[in-house]
Design an enzyme around this catalytic site. Structure first.
Site: not given
Length: 469
Positions: A37, A45, A186, A188, A206, A315, A322, A447
């Protein structure tokens, strides 16, 4: 004027789940169309979510590093200023590049893009309304991928002027002096990071007693310490009552952790209390499709709705909101339609928070294992003991591994630290192939790297003891 076309598969919504589903359908030979749309593809996203937020997170991370770390690295800057307008412009350029890439992919895969709002007439046909034009199209199968929209709470009406969502916060014209963020999840904490790094006075209110409350609690505790060091005022167990746009600022009234009434005034109030499935205008009432108490479309294990030829992903259905979950589900649905036998282990879809340090998690949290009465071992290794992290001045955070005491199976991995979003891929692979903690510490790690923290955590969880602690 009305016209009608027929397709094999029509995808409604062009976010990550939608465009991935359309591409996979085209690859498998289906005549495919995607309905969007808005003028640009990519959904939340690409346009007002993941991509622009990460662009601003990166920009502000560079700015913050220049102020707080460059001198220690031997880099002296005599004068430095923030060009907020350019920061926003760069974000917009990144979004435009991604949208351009999606347009190319649609053309490359011969996917027809139908602009307009889709409404089901029945389970075989939809109307696509675009201004004064209505096109009736039909398909054998439909995939609903309409995503979600920011939600609010009682007493707080989003006006997109002073009381805003993350969408508006990504396109502010000038840097604010102060901001109240309702919600420490997440979105916020990511938005708090963006603005605090550039000198905005940020307060998080919160309702829960922890930041990122859906993740392992140790992650929320550590993130609280890190964000507080950046100057963010974090108020937990606070219940917001109302938000009032005063014209030039906003007053937010709330009950504090002791249930005392209080208020705070700031330039903006950013509402980050979660998102809700978006099904407005879909015409679900013209089909057998049902929604649950949270407005999400009900599906079975194949992600089919009550209409066998209509699927839903992302969603708009249950599960974590996600982008990568939606992508996996998009491929899953198309391959299911194709007669294949795909599989998704939703327990192994990682969650990531793009603050700095980053936060990433996969599998069970310690709280979930306790609630289940499951036995477990904990292997926890701090980045402060990592040579690579110390060299990079990135010593905040830790790796936490949860394993089964009997077999060493990895039950969950939780990371807060540098490049956690990338590090989490290794535990996802190890859990997918059901390796043990011993398997994972027996392999060689380069390493010095951040990944060595994983090796040490696996060692501790197995009872061997760390080699570098």
């Amino acid at each position: 004027m009305e016209s009608q076309s027929t397709y094999d598969i029509i995808v409604i919504g062009s976010g990550p789940g939608g465009y991935i589903a359309a591409i996979r359908a085209a690859q498998l030979g289906y005549k495919t169309a995607i309905v969007e749309k808005y003028k640009t593809l990519g959904g939340t996203c690409t346009n007002v979510g993941c991509i622009p937020a990460k662009a601003l997170l990166d920009s502000t991370e560079h700015y913050h590093a220049a102020i707080t770390k460059f001198k220690a690295h031997g880099i002296d800057i005599n004068s430095m200023s923030l060009n907020f307008e350019q920061m926003i412009n760069r974000k917009s350029e990144v979004v435009a590049q991604n949208v351009s890439g999606l347009n190319y992919l649609m053309k490359k895969n011969k996917i027809e893009v139908l602009q307009g709002t889709a409404t089901f007439i029945n389970n075989k046909e939809i109307n696509i309304v675009n201004r004064e034009t209505t096109n009736k199209v039909s398909a054998k199968w439909f995939i609903i991928a309409t995503g979600s929209k920011p939600s609010s709470i009682k007493g707080v009406e989003i006006d997109k002027q002073r009381i805003i969502t993350s969408t508006e916060s990504l396109s502010l014209k000038e840097k604010p002096n102060s901001m109240v963020i309702i919600g420490g999840g997440v979105v916020g904490v990511e938005m708090a990071s963006v603005f605090a790094r550039i000198g905005v006075k940020v307060t998080i209110l919160e309702y829960a007693d922890s930041l990122i409350p859906t993740m392992d609690r140790d992650l929320g505790k550590e993130l609280n310490k890190v964000l507080a060091k950046e100057g963010i005022d974090i108020q937990l167990s606070h219940k917001v009552q109302s938000a009032q746009n005063n014209g030039e600022n906003v007053t937010v009234k709330y009950l504090d952790s002791k249930n005392n009434p209080n208020e705070i005034t700031a330039d903006y109030c950013l509402v980050a209390v979660g998102r809700k499935a978006y099904t407005v205008g879909l015409g679900l009432e013209n089909t057998k499709i049902e929604t649950d108490e949270q407005g999400r479309i009900k599906t079975n294990e194949k992600l089919q709705t009550a209409e066998e030829n209509i699927y839903a992903i992302g969603d708009v259905i249950k599960g974590p909101m996600l982008a990568h979950k939606a992508e996996e589900e998009g491929v899953f649905v198309v391959e299911t339609i194709n007669g294949q036998k795909p599989h998704i282990n939703h327990n192994l879809i990682p969650g990531v928070v793009y603050t700095w340090p980053e936060v990433a998690s996969v599998g069970a949290t310690e709280e979930e294992l306790k609630a289940q009465g499951s036995e477990y071992h904990v292997g926890k290794f701090p980045f402060m003991a990592s040579g690579r992290a110390r060299a990079a001045m990135e010593s905040d955070g830790f790796v936490k591994v949860l394993t089964d005491p009997k077999y060493g199976e990895i039950l969950g991995v939780h990371i807060i630290g540098p490049r956690a979003a990338d590090l989490i891929a290794q535990p996802v692979i190890s859990m997918h192939y059901e390796t043990t903690d011993e398997d994972m510490f027996r392999i060689s790690y380069a390493h010095p790297t951040y990944s060595e923290a994983l090796k040490e955590a696996y060692l501790i969880a197995s009872g061997q003891g760390a080699l570098n602690l």
